[in-house]
Design an enzyme around this catalytic site. Structure first.
Site, PDB file in Angstrom:
ATOM      1  N   ARG A   1       0.815  -1.225   0.000  1.00 23.52           N
ATOM      2  CA  ARG A   1       0.000   0.000   0.000  1.00 23.52           C
ATOM      3  C   ARG A   1       0.845   1.272   0.000  1.00 23.52           C
ATOM      4  NH1 ARG A   1      -5.991  -0.371   0.140  1.00 23.52           N
ATOM      5  NH2 ARG A   1      -6.483  -2.296   1.200  1.00 23.52           N
TER       6      ARG A   1
ATOM      7  N   ARG B   1      -2.766   6.187  -0.049  1.00 22.90           N
ATOM      8  CA  ARG B   1      -2.948   6.234   1.398  1.00 22.90           C
ATOM      9  C   ARG B   1      -2.131   7.311   2.113  1.00 22.90           C
ATOM     10  NH1 ARG B   1      -4.047   0.540   4.421  1.00 22.90           N
ATOM     11  NH2 ARG B   1      -6.144   0.268   3.617  1.00 22.90           N
TER      12      ARG B   1
ATOM     13  N   ARG C   1      -5.628  11.803  -6.353  1.00 23.90           N
ATOM     14  CA  ARG C   1      -6.908  11.187  -5.999  1.00 23.90           C
ATOM     15  C   ARG C   1      -8.058  12.183  -6.070  1.00 23.90           C
ATOM     16  NH1 ARG C   1     -11.008   9.581  -5.656  1.00 23.90           N
ATOM     17  NH2 ARG C   1     -12.078   8.098  -4.284  1.00 23.90           N
TER      18      ARG C   1
ATOM     19  N   ASP D   1      -6.659  -2.222  -7.832  1.00 23.06           N
ATOM     20  CA  ASP D   1      -7.478  -2.804  -6.765  1.00 23.06           C
ATOM     21  C   ASP D   1      -7.720  -4.269  -7.101  1.00 23.06           C
ATOM     22  OD1 ASP D   1      -9.657  -1.567  -4.516  1.00 23.06           O
ATOM     23  OD2 ASP D   1     -10.095  -3.548  -5.337  1.00 23.06           O
TER      24      ASP D   1
ATOM     25  N   TYR E   1     -15.302 -12.097  -1.215  1.00 22.69           N
ATOM     26  CA  TYR E   1     -15.929 -10.786  -1.414  1.00 22.69           C
ATOM     27  C   TYR E   1     -17.265 -10.886  -2.137  1.00 22.69           C
ATOM     28  CZ  TYR E   1     -12.758  -7.058   0.174  1.00 22.69           C
ATOM     29  OH  TYR E   1     -12.057  -6.172   0.923  1.00 22.69           O
TER      30      TYR E   1
END
Lengths: 342, 342
Positions: A25, A29, A38, A75, A152
């Site tokens: 990551r 972040r 972003r 992702d 998921y």
């Protein structure tokens, strides 16, 4: 040829002057430069589907943190999304799927897509990132492991127990295997596309492996990791099955070069279970980066002293937490860089 | 004297005709009879603070499911609540604390209460439950372990990472130890009150142990479990540190009779780590109860075949999930009862 090839050498078990270091990551972040990119997108999915933006944030940690590898910004859920199980990324909640995988009908709705039609934007991002990196460091590609992706779509969202997904594994094992098989086929095609686009290594993230019982994970998890590891022969593969302490022995038998371990797993014990034929990646507790510089350094050194020989890649035991001070991340990285391999 | 004393015998390692069985969270969650009582209260905290209601739902699983033990219906968070860190139980979110534990001021606000003033309703519920049980089966008392209670007040609510709580452990270890010490003192007094009120066994729930690194849990977790185990000499103690596979060896050294293990931990491996001087409680995956009767039976038998000797208590590896069919729970219980110990 890649100038800083420490990561690739460590993966192959070759001698390096110091341990390579990167952070799960690291792209996204924690960096203000990331948040600026972003902010140009209202929707997270639109952001990751824009190759220029994804490539830009992929390179940022190399420029700013001076890590030994870049990892493509994307992702794991782009794969189920391309297979017909679409999700929305909800603020403070994470991914929520439009529909759940729950029966035979769901299996029919789970397509094996042409990855070049549906996921080409990832290949484009990889090509742009490779250009921008200009062979400074290797680029890591990745995918979610089938067990996690299936969890998921069967759960429909994140969960503290993934009990809906695991219920299905108990009650409809045949149906689940068929779904896992489709996800595996797609993942192999997806990773091969990433390799063609230029990634030097790929990592499989089995984020929810730790919810399974040892037997359940062996049957529904490791088996599909094996298929992927056997199929990806072009570049080295890293397997990170978070929480699956019970599966270390089995994972050590896979055709992968590197095994990621989380911060719950003791490094020395893991080495003795895994043996010397694999590189181990990890495993500092992400919370250890919250201290002051002295504390971060002390915790990083504690981890390093548990490394044995060359087959180690310094990393965290989980993705870096969003509220981590980038200066502390630099302190972690510098501690690794200054440490002499004995 | 207690008529069905299989649980107590198994705890002491004595011979029994079959394995005793009960389920974590058996009181509450799955029974319609429970939901009828629950519906009489708007607020969950008011419900558990009403001894008649708490005693009633404590006895229900003995009447309805015919388990070999009752466990007093309460909540681990009554302890921090009594210490000055009040919480509200929010629908679909779980407990949310009024304030977080974060600094020296928080330490001053964390009181060591007189448990007879603040938590007497639990003692009253225990007395009523004992009356209602009329020595049919033993009654288990419980408390949250200090590491878990501290994690809750430092995080302020449930979490997927407990990173705020664990940040504090890294950055302010001395402060955290002082808080853990206060919680430990209160917990000891609280459990002694439960013993005086009549419980036959006590269990410590360290629900968030699995978030810690091995070293962190040793320092901030096991140390306080030890203090409690050493202090509670009146009745046998069970320690259930969920997720702390890495601490099994250390936990086996505690002055406790029984160790609970979750479904991630292999029974045979756990036995070899823990040794033969402790009883092991667990560990069927709660999701295994979602199948049909044949599936439930097969999974239960799989667990039973991994038991060795008498020192086992059949249970799940986590609290029973709310949407489990009570008939499946009965199938699990009956499978245990019909199984002959070899």
């Amino acid at each position: 040829m890649i100038k800083n090839d420490r990561l690739l050498k460590a993966i192959r078990g070759e001698q390096t002057d110091r341990y390579p270091v990167w952070l799960m990551r690291q792209a996204g972040r924690i960096l203000k430069e990331y948040r600026q990119v972003r902010a140009q997108f209202k929707d997270f999915k639109q952001f990751i589907a824009t190759p220029e933006a994804a490539a830009e944030v992929t390179i940022q940690p190399v420029d700013i943190l001076d890590v030994d590898a870049a990892i493509i910004f994307s992702d794991i859920l782009v794969v189920p999304d391309a297979m017909g199980f679409s999700y929305a990324m909800e603020e403070n909640k994470g991914p929520v799927f439009e529909k759940k995988f729950e029966n035979e009908e769901s299996l029919n709705e789970l397509n094996i897509p042409d990855v070049y039609d549906n996921l080409n934007y990832v290949a484009e991002a990889i090509k742009l990132a490779k250009q921008g990196l200009n062979n400074r460091v290797p680029l890591i590609g990745f995918a979610g492991a089938p067990f996690t992706l299936f969890s998921y779509i069967a759960e429909g969202q994140g969960s503290k127990t993934f009990s809906k997904a695991r219920k299905l594994l108990y009650t409809q094992p045949v149906l689940c295997h068929k779904a896992l098989d489709k996800i595996t086929q797609t993942t192999i095609a997806y990773l091969k596309m990433q390799v063609k686009a230029g990634v030097d290594v790929v990592q499989l993230f089995d984020s929810w492996a730790g919810f399974a019982s040892p037997e359940q994970y062996s049957e529904f998890g490791v088996q599909y990791l094996k298929k992927i590891c056997d199929a990806i022969t072009e570049v080295p593969v890293t397997v990170f099955a978070k929480g699956a302490f019970f599966a270390r022995k089995e994972i050590a038998q896979l055709n992968c070069n590197t095994i990621g371990i989380d911060w719950n797993m003791d490094m020395q014990e893991s080495r003795s279970i895994i043996g010397n034929n694999k590189t181990i990646q990890g495993n500092l507790d992400p919370c250890a980066l919250y201290g002051n510089f002295d504390q971060v350094k002390a915790q990083s050194l504690k981890m390093l002293r548990k490394f044995e020989g060359y087959r180690h890649i310094a990393n965290l035991g989980h993705g870096v937490y969003p509220d981590t001070n980038p200066e502390n991340v630099k302190c972690f990285i510098n501690t690794i860089k200054e440490y002499e391999i004995k």
